[in-house]
Design an enzyme around this catalytic site. Structure first.
Site: not given
Ligand SMILES: Cc1ncc(COP(=O)(O)O)c(C=O)c1O
Length: 410
Positions: A127, A197, A222-223, A369
């Protein structure tokens, strides 16, 4: 779609050991919600909890609510509920900030645990926030950011010059799962710390940080944890690292005794030393309900259901929708809770499905997705989604101009 598919799906739902979780979520009857990997569904209890917090705790209790309503200790309670879903202990988990911010804190703190080493390893397919943050942390510390195209290339990039390996457990596009135990072992063999992560894992997969031997981890609230839009994230540090772990953002909530107002700094015990400032209480309460809504299900049960749902989806798409390509691993053990479909018109496809009540999302350039949150998606929902996908592919929806208009959030 064959009646057979629907009755087989009903039988799978009837035999689902975690089917009881679905009633804990408020989902519109006419929607097949396949985007819990972006924003989880709302726990039924969140509405009452947040309304009471706004009306009574904030409205009447005011500042007293930090003590009387337990706001101050809420992060610890959430960490205790979250720890079993991570395969960690409660004092190794802190709920705070965003995933991006936690990643920064842990990359810097982790690299400082390996002085004399000159690189951070990260993955280009991860990401983007992970890459941006890794680059910034490396720049700040004067380290090299060594990137690899994918998890398979990680072992070759590890050597005695690397301080931290930071990787996403699940590829956010394809849903491919990295071999967390194997790559953590490879990192340790080179003296490297492994930071995972888990944003697309916790609450949907059998995360086992202790079993993997992982050093550090971060992830979204939030996921699959259903904490609500912008819910706080979490950070995890294995107990063996606590003594030396120094956050680069030592706000007062990371202090051993914030209300001592001590000009000198003493870090809090355990992972709480990774907190920073005052938590966003209303969002925190949403996360508390989200984590509570998963209680009673083990990570293994959640993972098994996610595998079952995605396997049914892949099978039905293979049988009935051959014009789309499965862009996720076909081996269910290598696939997270999501399936990506490749189609040249993926954006209008996602819009057309949404107009017919199937919510997924689009990832540029050509992926549609679909997330199968095991806590509330049923096997019959999978059948319904593929029926509607078939109908969209059969109609002229994909060429409708309104479905081509790109929205800000895809
Ligand atoms: C794998 C991953 N890491 C980090 C994030 C982003 O995290 P945040 O925007 O809450 O800092 C996301 C957001 O979708 C994600 O999918």
């Amino acid at each position: 779609m064959a009646t057979l598919d629907r009755s087989a799906a009903e039988a799978l739902d009837a035999a689902d050991p975690i089917a009881f979780l679905r009633d804990r979520f408020a989902l519109p009857d006419d929607l097949v919600y396949l985007d819990g990997n972006s924003l989880g569904a709302r726990p039924v209890s969140a509405e009452r909890r947040l309304a009471a917090a706004v009306r009574d705790e904030w409205g009447t209790g005011l500042i007293r609510s930090w003590n009387d309503a337990g706001w101050y200790t809420e992060p610890d309670r959430i960490a205790a509920g979250l720890a079993p879903l991570l395969g960690a202990d409660a004092d190794e988990v802190v709920v705070a900030d965003s995933t991006s911010v936690n990643l920064f804190k842990l990359l810097v703190a982790g690299a400082r645990l390996r002085p004399g080493r000159s690189a951070i390893v990260a993955c280009e397919a991860d990401f983007p926030t992970d890459l941006y943050i890794a680059r910034a942390a490396a720049e700040l510390l004067g380290l090299e950011l060594r990137t690899v195209p994918g998890p398979d290339a990680v072992p070759a990039a590890l050597d005695a010059g690397v301080a931290v390996l930071a990787l996403c457990h699940v590829d956010f596009r394809s849903g491919a799962i990295a071999d967390a135990a194997g790559l953590t072992a490879a990192a340790h063999a080179a003296g490297v710390l492994a930071l995972w992560d888990l944003s697309h894992s916790t609450g949907a997969l059998d995360v086992d940080l202790h079993g993997w031997g992982a050093d550090l981890a971060v992830g979204c609230g939030y996921k699959y944890l259903n904490g609500g839009p912008g819910a706080p994230a979490y950070a995890v540090a294995a107990r063996k690292h606590h003594a030396g772990l120094r956050t680069p953002l030592p706000g007062w909530f990371s202090h051993a005794d914030p209300f001592a107002f001590d000009p000198g700094y003493t870090p809090a015990p355990g992972a709480r030393r990774l907190a920073c400032g005052t938590p966003p209480v209303l969002s925190l309460l949403g996360l508390a309900e989200g984590v509570a809504s998963l209680q009673g299900a083990t990570p293994e049960q959640l993972a098994a259901k996610a595998r079952g749902l995605t396997a049914l989806f892949v099978d039905l798409v293979d049988r009935y929708c051959q014009e789309v390509e499965i862009a996720s691993p076909r081996d269910a053990r290598r696939r997270g809770g999501q399936v990506a479909l490749r189609h040249p018109w993926a954006y209008p496809l996602v819009q057309a499905l949404a107009a017919r009540g199937v919510i997924g999302d689009f990832r540029s350039p050509d992926l549609a997705r679909f997330g199968f949150a095991p806590a509330y998606i049923r096997y019959v929902d999978v059948v319904a989604a593929v029926e509607i996908l078939r109908a969209v592919l059969d109609g002229d929806d994909l060429s409708r101009p309104e479905f081509a208009v790109r929205q800000a959030v895809t």
